[in-house]
Design an enzyme around this catalytic site. Structure first.
Site, PDB file in Angstrom:
ATOM      1  N   ARG A  19       0.598  -1.176   0.053  1.00  0.00           N
ATOM      2  CA  ARG A  19      -0.106  -0.116   0.113  1.00  0.00           C
ATOM      3  C   ARG A  19       1.050   1.188   0.019  1.00  0.00           C
ATOM      4  O   ARG A  19       1.901   1.489   1.076  1.00  0.00           O
ATOM      5  CB  ARG A  19      -0.896  -0.154   1.310  1.00  0.00           C
ATOM      6  CG  ARG A  19      -1.632   1.453   1.446  1.00  0.00           C
ATOM      7  CD  ARG A  19      -2.623   1.420   2.377  1.00  0.00           C
ATOM      8  NE  ARG A  19      -3.846   0.718   1.832  1.00  0.00           N
ATOM      9  CZ  ARG A  19      -5.068   0.834   2.548  1.00  0.00           C
ATOM     10  NH1 ARG A  19      -5.411   1.369   3.517  1.00  0.00           N
ATOM     11  NH2 ARG A  19      -6.089  -0.014   1.961  1.00  0.00           N
ATOM     12  N   HIS A  32      -7.392   0.753  -6.330  1.00  0.00           N
ATOM     13  CA  HIS A  32      -7.833   0.150  -5.222  1.00  0.00           C
ATOM     14  C   HIS A  32      -8.216  -1.451  -5.625  1.00  0.00           C
ATOM     15  O   HIS A  32      -9.313  -1.499  -5.294  1.00  0.00           O
ATOM     16  CB  HIS A  32      -8.452   0.505  -4.294  1.00  0.00           C
ATOM     17  CG  HIS A  32      -8.274   0.120  -2.829  1.00  0.00           C
ATOM     18  ND1 HIS A  32      -7.752  -0.798  -2.488  1.00  0.00           N
ATOM     19  CD2 HIS A  32      -8.972   0.469  -1.883  1.00  0.00           C
ATOM     20  CE1 HIS A  32      -7.857  -1.081  -0.779  1.00  0.00           C
ATOM     21  NE2 HIS A  32      -8.735  -0.360  -0.469  1.00  0.00           N
ATOM     22  N   GLN A  74     -10.061  -3.763  -3.363  1.00  0.00           N
ATOM     23  CA  GLN A  74     -11.452  -3.353  -2.695  1.00  0.00           C
ATOM     24  C   GLN A  74     -12.668  -3.646  -3.946  1.00  0.00           C
ATOM     25  O   GLN A  74     -13.508  -4.144  -3.251  1.00  0.00           O
ATOM     26  CB  GLN A  74     -11.027  -1.935  -2.450  1.00  0.00           C
ATOM     27  CG  GLN A  74     -12.610  -1.156  -2.171  1.00  0.00           C
ATOM     28  CD  GLN A  74     -13.009  -1.951  -0.633  1.00  0.00           C
ATOM     29  OE1 GLN A  74     -12.059  -1.680   0.312  1.00  0.00           O
ATOM     30  NE2 GLN A  74     -14.204  -2.257  -0.348  1.00  0.00           N
ATOM     31  N   ASP A 105     -17.193   7.464  -1.467  1.00  0.00           N
ATOM     32  CA  ASP A 105     -16.106   7.357  -0.824  1.00  0.00           C
ATOM     33  C   ASP A 105     -15.714   8.805  -0.332  1.00  0.00           C
ATOM     34  O   ASP A 105     -16.183   9.717  -0.661  1.00  0.00           O
ATOM     35  CB  ASP A 105     -14.895   6.892  -1.851  1.00  0.00           C
ATOM     36  CG  ASP A 105     -13.454   6.526  -1.017  1.00  0.00           C
ATOM     37  OD1 ASP A 105     -13.544   6.549   0.182  1.00  0.00           O
ATOM     38  OD2 ASP A 105     -12.537   6.628  -1.738  1.00  0.00           O
ATOM     39  N   CYS A 165     -16.237   1.499   0.788  1.00  0.00           N
ATOM     40  CA  CYS A 165     -15.192   1.054   1.245  1.00  0.00           C
ATOM     41  C   CYS A 165     -14.792   1.153   2.467  1.00  0.00           C
ATOM     42  O   CYS A 165     -13.998   0.351   3.152  1.00  0.00           O
ATOM     43  CB  CYS A 165     -14.167   1.359   0.257  1.00  0.00           C
ATOM     44  SG  CYS A 165     -13.398   3.197   0.471  1.00  0.00           S
ATOM     45  N   ARG A 199     -13.764  -8.459   1.893  1.00  0.00           N
ATOM     46  CA  ARG A 199     -12.269  -8.129   1.529  1.00  0.00           C
ATOM     47  C   ARG A 199     -11.180  -9.530   1.956  1.00  0.00           C
ATOM     48  O   ARG A 199     -10.435  -9.677   0.941  1.00  0.00           O
ATOM     49  CB  ARG A 199     -11.703  -6.945   2.571  1.00  0.00           C
ATOM     50  CG  ARG A 199     -12.202  -5.714   2.018  1.00  0.00           C
ATOM     51  CD  ARG A 199     -11.998  -5.093   0.917  1.00  0.00           C
ATOM     52  NE  ARG A 199     -10.219  -4.889   0.601  1.00  0.00           N
ATOM     53  CZ  ARG A 199      -9.555  -4.147   1.109  1.00  0.00           C
ATOM     54  NH1 ARG A 199     -10.077  -3.043   1.807  1.00  0.00           N
ATOM     55  NH2 ARG A 199      -8.128  -4.138   1.036  1.00  0.00           N
TER      56      ARG A 199
HETATM   57  N1  NVA Z   1      -9.937   7.053  -1.517  1.00  0.00           N
HETATM   58  C1  NVA Z   1      -9.682   6.438   0.285  1.00  0.00           C
HETATM   59  C2  NVA Z   1      -9.720   5.027   0.289  1.00  0.00           C
HETATM   60  C3  NVA Z   1      -9.603   4.430   1.514  1.00  0.00           C
HETATM   61  C4  NVA Z   1      -9.499   3.016   1.688  1.00  0.00           C
HETATM   62  C5  NVA Z   1      -8.000   6.779   0.268  1.00  0.00           C
HETATM   63  O1  NVA Z   1      -7.469   6.827  -0.664  1.00  0.00           O
HETATM   64  O2  NVA Z   1      -7.820   7.207   1.543  1.00  0.00           O
HETATM   65  N1   CP Z   2     -11.226   0.269   2.575  1.00  0.00           N
HETATM   66  C1   CP Z   2      -9.940  -0.290   3.076  1.00  0.00           C
HETATM   67  O1   CP Z   2      -8.803  -0.325   2.295  1.00  0.00           O
HETATM   68  O2   CP Z   2      -9.716   0.208   4.336  1.00  0.00           O
HETATM   69  P1   CP Z   2      -8.132   0.147   5.146  1.00  0.00           P
HETATM   70  O3   CP Z   2      -7.955   1.608   4.762  1.00  0.00           O
HETATM   71  O4   CP Z   2      -8.661   0.305   6.510  1.00  0.00           O
HETATM   72  O5   CP Z   2      -7.495  -0.980   4.820  1.00  0.00           O
END
Ligand code: NVA
Ligand code: CP
Length: 301
Positions: A102, A129, A132, A220, A260, A288
């Site tokens: 990540r 992502h 997800q 989101d 998500c 997930r």
């Molecule tokens: N768009 C959000 C998704 C988190 C799972 C982010 O990138 O923070």
């Molecule tokens: N939706 C998601 O990826 O959650 P986290 O940021 O908690 O991993």
């Protein structure tokens, strides 16, 4: 399939294969049927951003598959002190059987795949992502029984979620409508891809128009990880892009809602709509686990 870097790389058949295996693994888990497909294998999990779901579902999933997960915070790795990703990839490939990462830049994930010699799984970048979206598709099929004939809409920021949802939903045969304010559109690469789907895809600045007659509503956060400094400016830009009763009234009466998570109540979604659809949203979070286990078995099994 050697890696999971982005939805754009997957064929429809590969997506459906993952979803079918995910359904099977979910069934097996619920019925206490062991499935140690990755016995003796190790997964390194590199995190340059925070996580609740991704970390815990990958870690638990690897354990359930008989393997061993290593949580690697970039603060503690040399990558956090500037060791190039190309070198990290070549070193970690000699110890591990797979890497989940990540991070911010999609290019970093692609470089890991290019220089390493083990499967790489994208656990979220600024661009996309995919883990997800596989869980989201699994949830939609669970609640609606099929993809064909369904319309999904995404309301809000044209971010990593929007980019991946557009590609994933179009690939499985859904209609896609996206409502974003000017200046916050999805990535050009994704819009170019979607243009190939003709009237199956619509981009508008009207949330009500996007939601019209839809079966699944996604939203989101307005400020993603790394954009905290823009939060106030974004609150102004996204005013009117909230999933609320008015949006729900435009959708089909049995429309489901997906998020998500984490969710910001009274920003992108009202508390009322969130709680009315908590069943679908938390099933999505659970999925997930199952979807990622399927990805790991496909890539590392
Ligand atoms: N768009 C959000 C998704 C988190 C799972 C982010 O990138 O923070
Ligand atoms: N939706 C998601 O990826 O959650 P986290 O940021 O908690 O991993």
């Amino acid at each position: 399939m050697k890696h999971l870097l982005k939805m754009l790389d997957l064929s429809t058949e590969e997506i459906l294969d993952i979803l079918n295996l995910a359904d099977q693994l979910k069934y097996e888990l619920k019925h206490n049927i062991p499935h140690p497909h990755l016995k003796g294998k190790t997964l390194g999990m590199i995190f340059q951003k925070s996580s609740t779901r991704t970390r815990v579902s990958f870690e638990t999933g690897m354990y359930q598959l008989g393997g061993y997960p290593l949580f690697l915070s970039s603060n503690d790795l040399q990558i956090g002190r500037g060791e190039p990703v190309q070198d990290t990839a070549r070193v970690l490939s000699r110890y591990l059987d797979g890497i989940m990462i990540r991070t911010f830049e999609q290019a970093e994930v692609e470089a890991l795949a290019e220089y390493g010699s083990i499967p790489i799984i994208n656990g979220l970048t600024d661009f996309c992502h995919p883990c997800q979206i596989l869980a989201d598709l699994m949830t939609i099929r669970e609640f609606k029984g099929q993809f064909e004939g369904l319309k999904m809409c995404f309301i809000g920021d044209g971010n990593n979620m929007a980019n991946s949802l557009i590609v994933g939903c179009l690939k499985v045969g859904m209609k896609v409508a996206v409502a974003c304010p000017e200046g916050y559109h999805p990535d050009k690469q994704v819009l170019d891809f979607a243009a190939g789907y003709g009237d199956m895809f619509e981009l508008t600045d009207s949330p009500l128009k996007a939601a019209e007659n839809c079966d699944v509503i996604f939203t989101d956060v307005w400020a993603s990880m790394g954009q905290e400094g823009e939060a106030e400016k974004r609150k102004i830009a996204f005013k009117g892009y909230q999933v609320n009763d008015e949006i729900m009234a435009a959708a089909k009466p049995d429309a489901m809602v997906q998020h998500c998570l984490p969710a910001h109540r009274e920003e992108e979604i009202t508390e009322k709509v969130f709680e009315a659809h908590a069943k679908e949203i938390f099933e999505e979070a659970e999925n997930r686990l199952h979807a990622q286990k399927a990805v790991m078995v496909k890539l590392m099994g």
